[in-house]
Design a protein around this motif. Sequence first.
Motif, PDB file in Angstrom:
ATOM      1  N   ASP A   1       9.691  18.612  29.181  1.00  0.00           N
ATOM      2  CA  ASP A   1      10.681  19.678  29.254  1.00  0.00           C
ATOM      3  C   ASP A   1       9.956  20.966  29.618  1.00  0.00           C
ATOM      4  OD1 ASP A   1      12.754  17.988  28.444  1.00  0.00           O
ATOM      5  OD2 ASP A   1      12.206  18.264  26.330  1.00  0.00           O
ATOM      6  N   ILE A   2      10.412  21.621  30.659  1.00  0.00           N
ATOM      7  CA  ILE A   2       9.730  22.829  31.110  1.00  0.00           C
ATOM      8  C   ILE A   2      10.598  24.054  30.835  1.00  0.00           C
ATOM      9  CG2 ILE A   2       8.372  21.630  32.848  1.00  0.00           C
ATOM     10  CD1 ILE A   2      10.340  22.674  34.957  1.00  0.00           C
ATOM     11  N   PRO A   3       9.968  25.205  30.589  1.00  0.00           N
ATOM     12  CA  PRO A   3      10.745  26.430  30.342  1.00  0.00           C
ATOM     13  C   PRO A   3      11.567  26.833  31.561  1.00  0.00           C
ATOM     14  CG  PRO A   3       8.452  26.678  29.645  1.00  0.00           C
ATOM     15  CD  PRO A   3       8.525  25.413  30.428  1.00  0.00           C
ATOM     16  N   SER A   4      12.635  27.551  31.314  1.00  0.00           N
ATOM     17  CA  SER A   4      13.495  28.003  32.415  1.00  0.00           C
ATOM     18  C   SER A   4      12.954  29.254  33.084  1.00  0.00           C
ATOM     19  CB  SER A   4      14.905  28.273  31.883  1.00  0.00           C
ATOM     20  OG  SER A   4      14.869  29.232  30.833  1.00  0.00           O
ATOM     21  N   THR A   5      12.053  29.962  32.400  1.00  0.00           N
ATOM     22  CA  THR A   5      11.428  31.163  32.960  1.00  0.00           C
ATOM     23  C   THR A   5       9.996  30.843  33.362  1.00  0.00           C
ATOM     24  OG1 THR A   5      12.757  32.607  31.551  1.00  0.00           O
ATOM     25  CG2 THR A   5      10.765  33.560  32.512  1.00  0.00           C
ATOM     26  N   GLY A   6       9.565  31.378  34.494  1.00  0.00           N
ATOM     27  CA  GLY A   6       8.186  31.169  34.927  1.00  0.00           C
ATOM     28  C   GLY A   6       8.074  30.124  36.020  1.00  0.00           C
ATOM     29  N   TYR A   7       6.869  30.023  36.588  1.00  0.00           N
ATOM     30  CA  TYR A   7       6.636  29.115  37.709  1.00  0.00           C
ATOM     31  C   TYR A   7       6.225  27.728  37.212  1.00  0.00           C
ATOM     32  CZ  TYR A   7       6.643  33.437  40.441  1.00  0.00           C
ATOM     33  OH  TYR A   7       6.995  34.626  41.021  1.00  0.00           O
ATOM     34  N   PHE A   8       7.100  27.109  36.424  1.00  0.00           N
ATOM     35  CA  PHE A   8       6.799  25.807  35.847  1.00  0.00           C
ATOM     36  C   PHE A   8       7.394  24.683  36.696  1.00  0.00           C
ATOM     37  CE2 PHE A   8       6.420  28.570  32.146  1.00  0.00           C
ATOM     38  CZ  PHE A   8       5.268  28.081  31.550  1.00  0.00           C
ATOM     39  N   LEU A   9       6.597  23.626  36.858  1.00  0.00           N
ATOM     40  CA  LEU A   9       7.073  22.373  37.428  1.00  0.00           C
ATOM     41  C   LEU A   9       6.712  21.255  36.462  1.00  0.00           C
ATOM     42  CD1 LEU A   9       6.061  22.755  41.191  1.00  0.00           C
ATOM     43  CD2 LEU A   9       8.377  22.784  40.251  1.00  0.00           C
ATOM     44  N   PRO A  10       7.528  20.207  36.404  1.00  0.00           N
ATOM     45  CA  PRO A  10       7.187  19.105  35.505  1.00  0.00           C
ATOM     46  C   PRO A  10       5.960  18.342  36.000  1.00  0.00           C
ATOM     47  CG  PRO A  10       9.059  18.520  36.880  1.00  0.00           C
ATOM     48  CD  PRO A  10       8.783  19.973  37.138  1.00  0.00           C
ATOM     49  N   ILE A  11       5.285  17.686  35.075  1.00  0.00           N
ATOM     50  CA  ILE A  11       4.224  16.751  35.464  1.00  0.00           C
ATOM     51  C   ILE A  11       4.877  15.634  36.265  1.00  0.00           C
ATOM     52  CG2 ILE A  11       2.475  15.156  34.620  1.00  0.00           C
ATOM     53  CD1 ILE A  11       2.408  16.880  32.034  1.00  0.00           C
ATOM     54  N   THR A  12       4.396  15.405  37.480  1.00  0.00           N
ATOM     55  CA  THR A  12       5.093  14.514  38.405  1.00  0.00           C
ATOM     56  C   THR A  12       4.149  13.458  38.970  1.00  0.00           C
ATOM     57  OG1 THR A  12       6.549  16.355  39.037  1.00  0.00           O
ATOM     58  CG2 THR A  12       6.539  14.431  40.469  1.00  0.00           C
ATOM     59  N   LEU A  13       4.526  12.196  38.804  1.00  0.00           N
ATOM     60  CA  LEU A  13       3.858  11.077  39.458  1.00  0.00           C
ATOM     61  C   LEU A  13       4.750  10.625  40.599  1.00  0.00           C
ATOM     62  CD1 LEU A  13       2.778   8.999  36.310  1.00  0.00           C
ATOM     63  CD2 LEU A  13       1.473  10.772  37.504  1.00  0.00           C
ATOM     64  N   VAL A  14       4.160  10.402  41.761  1.00  0.00           N
ATOM     65  CA  VAL A  14       4.935  10.038  42.946  1.00  0.00           C
ATOM     66  C   VAL A  14       4.453   8.687  43.455  1.00  0.00           C
ATOM     67  CG1 VAL A  14       5.650  10.703  45.261  1.00  0.00           C
ATOM     68  CG2 VAL A  14       5.269  12.464  43.520  1.00  0.00           C
ATOM     69  N   GLY A  15       5.323   7.697  43.373  1.00  0.00           N
ATOM     70  CA  GLY A  15       4.986   6.356  43.828  1.00  0.00           C
ATOM     71  C   GLY A  15       5.726   5.995  45.105  1.00  0.00           C
ATOM     72  N   ASN A  16       5.447   4.776  45.585  1.00  0.00           N
ATOM     73  CA  ASN A  16       6.060   4.294  46.831  1.00  0.00           C
ATOM     74  C   ASN A  16       5.800   5.282  47.966  1.00  0.00           C
ATOM     75  OD1 ASN A  16       7.539   2.593  48.539  1.00  0.00           O
ATOM     76  ND2 ASN A  16       9.472   3.639  48.090  1.00  0.00           N
ATOM     77  N   ILE A  17       4.545   5.735  48.039  1.00  0.00           N
ATOM     78  CA  ILE A  17       4.142   6.731  49.024  1.00  0.00           C
ATOM     79  C   ILE A  17       2.936   6.202  49.775  1.00  0.00           C
ATOM     80  CG2 ILE A  17       2.595   8.016  47.472  1.00  0.00           C
ATOM     81  CD1 ILE A  17       3.763  10.610  48.720  1.00  0.00           C
ATOM     82  N   ARG A  18       2.675   6.723  50.949  1.00  0.00           N
ATOM     83  CA  ARG A  18       1.599   6.181  51.780  1.00  0.00           C
ATOM     84  C   ARG A  18       0.915   7.305  52.551  1.00  0.00           C
ATOM     85  NH1 ARG A  18       6.474   5.397  54.053  1.00  0.00           N
ATOM     86  NH2 ARG A  18       6.769   6.095  56.212  1.00  0.00           N
TER      87      ARG A  18
END
Length: 469
Positions: A347-364
């Motif tokens: 869960d990320i704050p609504s204020t500030g330059y936050f992005l969630p920790i993101t894993l990206v699969g099915n990528i090449r």
Amino acid sequence: MQTYHNTVSGKQTEAKEHQEIFNPATAVSLGMAPLNSEHDVDLAVEAAKHAQKSWASVSDQERRETVARIAQVLEDNSAYLSGLITQEQGKPLSGPGSRFEMQACVGWTQVPSKLELPPEIVYEDDERKDVLYRQPQGVVAAIAPWNWPLMIAIWQIIPAIRMGNTVVLKPSEYTPIATLEMVRLINQVLPAGVLNTVSGDGRIGAALTSHPDINKIMFTGSEATGRRIIVASSKNLAPITLELGGNDAAILMPGTDASAVAEGLFWGAFLNAGQTCACIKRLYVHEDDYDVVVAALGNVARQTPVGDGMDEGNLMGPLQNKMQYQKVKELVDDARGNGCDIMEFGDIPSTGYFLPITLVGNIRDGQRLVDEEQFGPALPIIRYQTLDDAVASANHLSAALGASVWANSAEEAESTALQLEAGTVWINQHGAIHPMVPFGGNKASGYGVEFGIEGLKAVTQPRIISIKK
């Protein structure tokens, strides 16, 4: 509102213009930072040039003792500077955050204070003796980045002054305050003019790196800016140490125990919210291990709290600036639009330059998030069939700062590590730099090395004294 200042010739200087600096997590103002002119650059370089000869004439032992005193200043002011780093850059106080950065500042100052680089007899016979001496280059222009603003500035400052150079440092316009305060404090134990600062955007950096009285340039930042610095240096022919970032690949050997390496892989990728040059930016996993590895990384991600770094419970902070926030978001959105699996955690704050920790699969390979350095908390995980495929993919980009190989045993990984094109290849770790181990990039990640004896040599010029017997 507090106004911060540059240091020139040991004194705090006034600027005609200023910019307001904001906390990237809360948008709260931190104060006003100076914006300099080209004339201010001239004055700072003049101060450094005036001080250089007398500083170079100081005995090597005295310079070493002075550097040791700087380490103590950094230690004594660590809590104050850590707080500024967190509020300005965003990384948390806790974990591998701003306190960690200050520990690194102290360590990378203490080590050069203990190193010696004595004259070396390079040839001798009955008729002659040739001795190599290491002389200071003169005035060093140092350009520091915003991701590790104090630590990387120390990497540039300390070897330079240790070897008798003087320095004009320009911090990033995104994170000037903590760096300016560190330099102010360091100047308490330095002769006037040995360490000076100027502040501003790329226009000030260009004026500094092209200045006719600059004798050496040290830069950490983007490839595009690095190329402009190379052009600028044609005006003074100053040698350059360039660290231009990377798009580091990590290869997980087939059959590697995912649970044993998951935490190391995670922090190898997400240190400082991925805003580290030598972070894992691409992870190559054998197709048979893919699901287990993704699950193991997801388990670590779920347990990593994201938020304002001043909260001791958080281990990951925001992106430092809007530009970087938008870039990472765009790359993830591009992957989403191309049918990749987007796995977001926390869960990320609504204020500030936050992005969630993101894993990206099915990528090449060939997709933007793989081929472009994201510099943020989004990790592409690419399947491979054979190790040859993985090595070819790891090497296909021009970026070549670091890389890593992960395996159940180091011996299993060595032959693969030797095939990777990077300045440093780590085994079962990533980004594990050390103040005694040379560090630098290959290909488009720059040239020259920092740290240890080789780092001291990089801020000197060799002088041969040839004696006829």
